[in-house]
Design a protein around this motif. Structure first.
Motif, mmCIF file in Angstrom:
data_model
loop_
_atom_site.group_PDB
_atom_site.id
_atom_site.type_symbol
_atom_site.label_atom_id
_atom_site.label_comp_id
_atom_site.label_asym_id
_atom_site.label_seq_id
_atom_site.Cartn_x
_atom_site.Cartn_y
_atom_site.Cartn_z
ATOM 1 N N ILE A 76 0.828 -1.214 0.000
ATOM 2 C CA ILE A 76 0.000 0.000 0.000
ATOM 3 C C ILE A 76 0.855 1.254 0.000
ATOM 4 C CG2 ILE A 76 -1.749 1.318 1.255
ATOM 5 C CD1 ILE A 76 -2.613 -1.279 2.596
ATOM 6 N N GLY A 77 0.500 2.193 -0.860
ATOM 7 C CA GLY A 77 1.025 3.547 -0.787
ATOM 8 C C GLY A 77 -0.140 4.461 -0.450
ATOM 9 N N PHE A 78 -0.008 5.266 0.595
ATOM 10 C CA PHE A 78 -1.141 6.052 1.090
ATOM 11 C C PHE A 78 -0.808 7.528 1.162
ATOM 12 C CE2 PHE A 78 -3.878 7.094 5.037
ATOM 13 C CZ PHE A 78 -4.963 7.445 4.244
ATOM 14 N N LEU A 79 -1.660 8.338 0.554
ATOM 15 C CA LEU A 79 -1.561 9.796 0.692
ATOM 16 C C LEU A 79 -2.793 10.270 1.452
ATOM 17 C CD1 LEU A 79 -0.242 12.545 0.013
ATOM 18 C CD2 LEU A 79 -1.712 12.616 -2.011
ATOM 19 N N PRO A 80 -2.655 10.550 2.763
ATOM 20 C CA PRO A 80 -3.797 11.069 3.529
ATOM 21 C C PRO A 80 -4.121 12.496 3.105
ATOM 22 C CG PRO A 80 -1.830 11.021 4.890
ATOM 23 C CD PRO A 80 -1.456 10.374 3.584
ATOM 24 N N GLU A 81 -5.239 13.000 3.627
ATOM 25 C CA GLU A 81 -5.684 14.349 3.238
ATOM 26 C C GLU A 81 -4.620 15.392 3.561
ATOM 27 O OE1 GLU A 81 -9.492 17.336 4.011
ATOM 28 O OE2 GLU A 81 -9.557 15.257 4.672
ATOM 29 N N GLN A 82 -3.941 15.235 4.695
ATOM 30 C CA GLN A 82 -2.814 16.097 5.034
ATOM 31 C C GLN A 82 -1.530 15.302 4.807
ATOM 32 O OE1 GLN A 82 -3.050 19.283 5.848
ATOM 33 N NE2 GLN A 82 -5.291 19.205 5.747
ATOM 34 N N PRO A 83 -0.762 15.600 3.757
ATOM 35 C CA PRO A 83 0.452 14.825 3.457
ATOM 36 C C PRO A 83 1.403 14.774 4.651
ATOM 37 C CG PRO A 83 -0.046 16.331 1.649
ATOM 38 C CD PRO A 83 -0.976 16.680 2.779
ATOM 39 N N PRO A 84 1.937 13.605 4.995
ATOM 40 C CA PRO A 84 2.796 13.451 6.185
ATOM 41 C C PRO A 84 4.222 13.907 5.908
ATOM 42 C CG PRO A 84 2.559 11.344 5.076
ATOM 43 C CD PRO A 84 1.728 12.320 4.296
ATOM 44 N N LEU A 85 4.421 15.216 5.786
ATOM 45 C CA LEU A 85 5.715 15.770 5.396
ATOM 46 C C LEU A 85 6.476 16.316 6.604
ATOM 47 C CD1 LEU A 85 4.535 17.787 2.252
ATOM 48 C CD2 LEU A 85 5.361 15.425 2.346
#
Length: 327
Positions: A76-85
């Motif tokens: 899985i590759g996941f991009l949540p609503e707020q990118p975890p940067l």
């Protein structure tokens, strides 16, 4: 590739996700659609293992996300609503950190440079993430989701807060990624879905209310019909007659057209073909109908109709339940 069966998530007496089931085949781009608060993000968080389900199962490539989370998450590759940067890192430092965090075994330099080329962030590779625009930060967020070349990519509201140009760029990027990955796009922005997705899953108040191919989604709204007709005659009298006509749920004048006519948008009640009764009603008043066109049903119309149908079903069930209790 992805299989969700009877998934439930409760918070006390509240059911955020209520017994939903659907599958996503390998190579599909599926839109996971619903209004704010529908349960989309909760479902995505359960699917990715960030939340445990109250009951039901979610599997990735045949692997149960709760029973074998490490193996499932590798896919899985996941991009949540707020990118975890990490804003104080450069793009290079951040992607190398993600590479180590995921335990990636691919050739580090080659793999990360390929990702940068795909998401078009090569020119900002050495820059601090803090100093990047919103669009570039979103691209870096997508890049971290691609590290390890996962089979499944999940995007949760990927274009929120972007300007129109950035939105188009991210959409094109997602469409490109769909050629080599299975993609779920969770959003409440309807043009996104019709522009990118092959299939649409609609959720409302925690319940699944539709699961159809994008081009066939309007079929789930039985009898939904809109007409644009051109009629010669007094506008106000025609409008008054149309609004009172049985089978017409909505009518408005769209303005003057050729040959002293006006165009009218007419929506019929579900399951009603209004064309023949409309013709006779106009003929009775001596108002010539010189044009008729069936309006295409766009995704916004279908979406709202689906939500209305779902709410109407709930009201009817509530009435039945009340009657039973009363008896």
């Amino acid at each position: 590739m992805i299989k969700i069966e009877n998934l439930v998530k409760t918070y006390g007496d509240i059911r955020a996700v209520d017994n939903i089931s659907f599958e996503v085949k390998e190579g599909e781009i599926v839109g996971f659609l619903g209004p704010n608060g529908a349960g989309k993000s909760t479902t995505m968080n359960m699917l990715t293992g960030y939340l445990s389900s109250t009951s039901g199962t979610a599997t990735i490539d045949g692997i149960n996300i709760l029973e074998n989370p490490l193996e499932a998450k590798k896919r899985i590759g996941f991009l949540p609503e707020q990118p975890p940067l990490y804003l104080d890192m450069t793009v290079e430092e951040y992607l190398n950190f993600i590479y180590d965090l995921k335990g990636c075994k691919l050739n580090r330099r080659k793999h990360l440079l390929e990702i940068c080329e795909v998401v078009r962030i090569t020119e900002v590779y050495k820059r601090l993430i803090r100093n990047l625009s919103k669009g570039y930060k979103q691209r870096v967020g997508i890049a971290q989701a691609l590290v390890g070349n996962p089979k499944v990519i999940i995007f949760d509201e990927p274009t929120v807060g972007l300007d129109p140009k950035q939105i188009v760029e991210i959409r094109n990027l997602i469409r490109t990624l769909g050629k080599n990955h299975t993609v779920i796009l969770s959003t409440h922005i309807l043009p996104e879905v019709s522009a990118i997705c092959e299939r649409i899953v609609v959720i409302n108040k925690g319940k699944l209310i539709a699961n159809e191919k994008t081009e066939e989604i309007s079929r789930v709204v039985e009898g939904f019909r809109r007409l644009c007709v051109k009629i010669v005659g007094p506008k106000e009298e025609i409008l008054d007659t149309l609004k009172k006509k049985e089978g017409i749920s909505y009518c408005e004048c769209l303005g003057a057209r050729e040959a002293d006519s006006n165009a009218y948008l007419i929506e019929s009640d579900p399951g009603v073909d209004i064309r023949r009764p409309l013709f006779f009603a106009l003929a009775e008043h001596g108002w010539p109908m010189i044009g008729e066109e069936t309006m295409s049903t766009n995704l916004e119309d279908v979406f709202l109709a689906l939500l209305d149908k779902n709410d109407e079903r709930k009201k009817k069930r509530g009435v039945v339940k009340s009657n039973i209790i009363a008896r």
